[in-house]
Design a protein around this motif. Structure first.
Motif, mmCIF file in Angstrom:
data_model
loop_
_atom_site.group_PDB
_atom_site.id
_atom_site.type_symbol
_atom_site.label_atom_id
_atom_site.label_comp_id
_atom_site.label_asym_id
_atom_site.label_seq_id
_atom_site.Cartn_x
_atom_site.Cartn_y
_atom_site.Cartn_z
ATOM 1 N N THR A 192 -12.359 -4.097 -2.128
ATOM 2 C CA THR A 192 -11.553 -2.897 -1.900
ATOM 3 C C THR A 192 -10.112 -3.289 -1.592
ATOM 4 N N GLU A 247 -6.826 6.765 1.322
ATOM 5 C CA GLU A 247 -7.628 7.757 2.047
ATOM 6 C C GLU A 247 -7.513 9.142 1.404
ATOM 7 N N GLN A 248 -6.310 9.486 0.965
ATOM 8 C CA GLN A 248 -6.120 10.770 0.287
ATOM 9 C C GLN A 248 -6.860 10.787 -1.049
ATOM 10 N N HIS A 268 -9.469 9.016 -1.855
ATOM 11 C CA HIS A 268 -10.908 9.063 -1.570
ATOM 12 C C HIS A 268 -11.323 10.489 -1.214
ATOM 13 N N LEU A 269 -10.517 11.169 -0.434
ATOM 14 C CA LEU A 269 -10.798 12.555 -0.082
ATOM 15 C C LEU A 269 -10.866 13.425 -1.341
ATOM 16 N N LEU A 301 -14.072 12.825 -3.131
ATOM 17 C CA LEU A 301 -15.194 13.494 -2.465
ATOM 18 C C LEU A 301 -15.230 14.981 -2.808
ATOM 19 N N ILE A 342 -16.369 16.121 5.160
ATOM 20 C CA ILE A 342 -15.488 15.055 4.684
ATOM 21 C C ILE A 342 -15.218 14.065 5.814
ATOM 22 N N ILE A 378 -18.233 11.812 6.216
ATOM 23 C CA ILE A 378 -18.347 10.847 5.115
ATOM 24 C C ILE A 378 -17.299 9.751 5.244
ATOM 25 N N GLN A 379 -16.062 10.131 5.590
ATOM 26 C CA GLN A 379 -14.993 9.142 5.701
ATOM 27 C C GLN A 379 -15.009 8.415 7.045
ATOM 28 N N ILE A 438 -8.598 14.347 8.876
ATOM 29 C CA ILE A 438 -8.864 15.096 7.648
ATOM 30 C C ILE A 438 -7.904 16.273 7.541
ATOM 31 N N ARG A 484 -4.594 14.988 6.247
ATOM 32 C CA ARG A 484 -4.670 14.655 4.820
ATOM 33 C C ARG A 484 -4.714 15.908 3.972
#
Length: 147
Positions: free
Chosen positions: A20, A38-39, A41-42, A45, A57, A60-61, A68, A71
């Protein structure tokens, strides 16, 4: 068996952590310069599970709901997501991916795919990739991960 499993778990962890990190440093794409991992990945999702509650979310994160919220605020300002109140519970916010958000997810996925394709090209043959897919499908089924 246990020794092989132990090695498999250790290799998986190493690939997840260091892989990663390498991908994040190496993928060269405009979308990866505009948005944080992170954004992205969001967005991924929401694309996969949306409409999805912001609290889900966060789980999960593995972060607090406030992270969250921050973001989502930025992604909403960029027109990538929309936030709606759940009809069942007006305290719950459901996140929906916009068409622009879908384009960002596609661009991100393509950038990762292109990077990894170039990275492993000629180093991993088709049979090895098929075995990898079969093994991860089994692990996914064991973990009961939803599509």
């Amino acid at each position: 068996m246990k020794e092989n499993l132990r090695e498999a778990v250790q290799l998986f962890e190493e690939v997840m952590i260091h892989g990663t990190e390498r991908v994040l440093k190496s993928v060269d794409s405009p979308v990866w310069r505009l948005y944080s991992p992170e954004q992205l990945h969001l967005l991924k999702l929401v694309d996969k599970y949306g409409p999805i509650a912001s609290g889900r979310i966060a789980v999960i994160q593995g972060v607090h709901k406030s992270a969250i919220s921050n973001r989502l605020k930025k992604l909403n300002e960029h027109g990538l997501v929309e936030v709606e109140r759940s009809e069942d519970d007006h305290r719950t916010k459901r996140i929906i991916l916009t068409d622009a958000g879908k384009e960002v997810v596609e661009a991100s996925d393509q950038a990762i795919y292109s990077y990894l394709e170039q990275l492993i090209d000629g180093k991993v043959d088709d049979d090895e990739i098929k075995q990898f897919i079969e093994t991860f499908r089994k692990v996914k089924a064991i973990l009961k991960i939803e599509d």
